[in-house]
Write an enzyme that holds these catalytic residues in place. Structure first.
Site, PDB file in Angstrom:
ATOM      1  N   HIS A   1      26.833  41.566   4.370  1.00 38.39           N
ATOM      2  CA  HIS A   1      25.941  41.915   5.486  1.00 38.39           C
ATOM      3  C   HIS A   1      25.804  43.432   5.522  1.00 38.39           C
ATOM      4  O   HIS A   1      26.810  44.141   5.621  1.00 38.39           O
ATOM      5  CB  HIS A   1      26.501  41.397   6.810  1.00 38.39           C
ATOM      6  CG  HIS A   1      25.828  41.970   8.018  1.00 38.39           C
ATOM      7  ND1 HIS A   1      24.454  42.052   8.150  1.00 38.39           N
ATOM      8  CD2 HIS A   1      26.337  42.502   9.157  1.00 38.39           C
ATOM      9  CE1 HIS A   1      24.157  42.600   9.313  1.00 38.39           C
ATOM     10  NE2 HIS A   1      25.284  42.892   9.943  1.00 38.39           N
TER      11      HIS A   1
ATOM     12  N   TYR B   1      12.785  38.292 -10.073  1.00 33.89           N
ATOM     13  CA  TYR B   1      14.197  38.472  -9.772  1.00 33.89           C
ATOM     14  C   TYR B   1      14.507  38.336  -8.295  1.00 33.89           C
ATOM     15  O   TYR B   1      15.618  37.964  -7.909  1.00 33.89           O
ATOM     16  CB  TYR B   1      14.724  39.793 -10.342  1.00 33.89           C
ATOM     17  CG  TYR B   1      15.068  39.645 -11.797  1.00 33.89           C
ATOM     18  CD1 TYR B   1      16.319  39.161 -12.172  1.00 33.89           C
ATOM     19  CD2 TYR B   1      14.140  39.922 -12.787  1.00 33.89           C
ATOM     20  CE1 TYR B   1      16.641  38.979 -13.507  1.00 33.89           C
ATOM     21  CE2 TYR B   1      14.446  39.727 -14.128  1.00 33.89           C
ATOM     22  CZ  TYR B   1      15.699  39.271 -14.483  1.00 33.89           C
ATOM     23  OH  TYR B   1      16.014  39.076 -15.797  1.00 33.89           O
TER      24      TYR B   1
END
Length: 222
Positions: A93, A120
């Site tokens: 995070h 990607y």
């Protein structure tokens, strides 16, 4: 991998993310799920650039602190993602600038925050959901994450930042970086009518790499 190496890995990736400006100050947190169901997680108010392996929080499978410093207040967020993403072994995070900026734009679709811009992005981050704003550490964010039913490995918290799960810490870090770079591309190209990947090109990626995208159901074309 030994406990010592796992702790060192968290510190190494944390420093890399911090030194490249992907999460400032003491923002952001990293967790790693262990074989016994417990976790290693970065402490509260700790800078990812200056982590001490010995002070990383060790939690049991019930979330109780066994050793190390007091863990991040974002434990409910991590718990919800682990509970709904059975394959998740690590969560990253961050408060990365472009991903946070993306959450504030009015046109964002909460079920697919970014269009299919690069292969990607889809291969590493999949598709990304947007969760409404909750204050940092609010247990209610866990309900919002659970409401996604494990369909997304990458989630953006409105006005806050990305939360990304991976089957390894390396995978979670790489996916988070890919999400940030794709958010940057989106902001650079916004309102310029860019070319995104076509549905056929996305389908080819799904078929070739076995991607599981919430909006794309695998089917065989005639």
């Amino acid at each position: 991998m030994s406990d010592a190496r796992q702790r060192e890995e968290i510190c190494r990736y944390g420093r890399s993310l911090f030194e490249r400006g992907l999460t400032p100050g003491s923002s952001g947190n990293i967790s790693l799920r262990l074989e016994d169901g417990g976790w290693l997680v970065t402490p509260t108010n700790a800078s990812l650039g200056f982590l001490d392996p010995a002070r990383i929080s060790r939690l049991d499978s019930e979330g109780r602190l066994l050793s190390g410093d007091k863990p991040t207040k974002e434990i409910p967020l991590h718990t919800a993602l682990y509970d709904t993403r059975g394959s998740a072994r690590a969560i990253v995070h961050l408060h990365s600038t472009h991903a946070v900026a993306l959450t504030m734009l009015p046109e964002i679709d909460p079920r697919a925050v970014l269009p299919p811009m690069t292969p990607y992005y889809l291969m590493r981050a999949g598709e990304t959901a947007l969760v409404p704003y909750y204050r940092p550490g609010d247990p209610a964010v866990a309900d919002a994450i659970r409401g996604l039913a494990g369909k997304y490995s990458s989630v953006l918290l409105a006005n806050h930042g990305p939360v990304v799960a991976g089957d390894s810490l390396e995978a979670a870090v790489f996916a988070t970086e890919e999400l940030e770079e794709t958010a940057k591309l989106y902001l650079l190209l916004r309102n310029l009518n860019p070319r995104f990947l076509t549905p056929a090109q996305v389908a080819d990626l799904v078929d070739t790499f076995g991607l599981e995208l919430p909006s794309h159901h695998h089917h065989d074309d005639d």
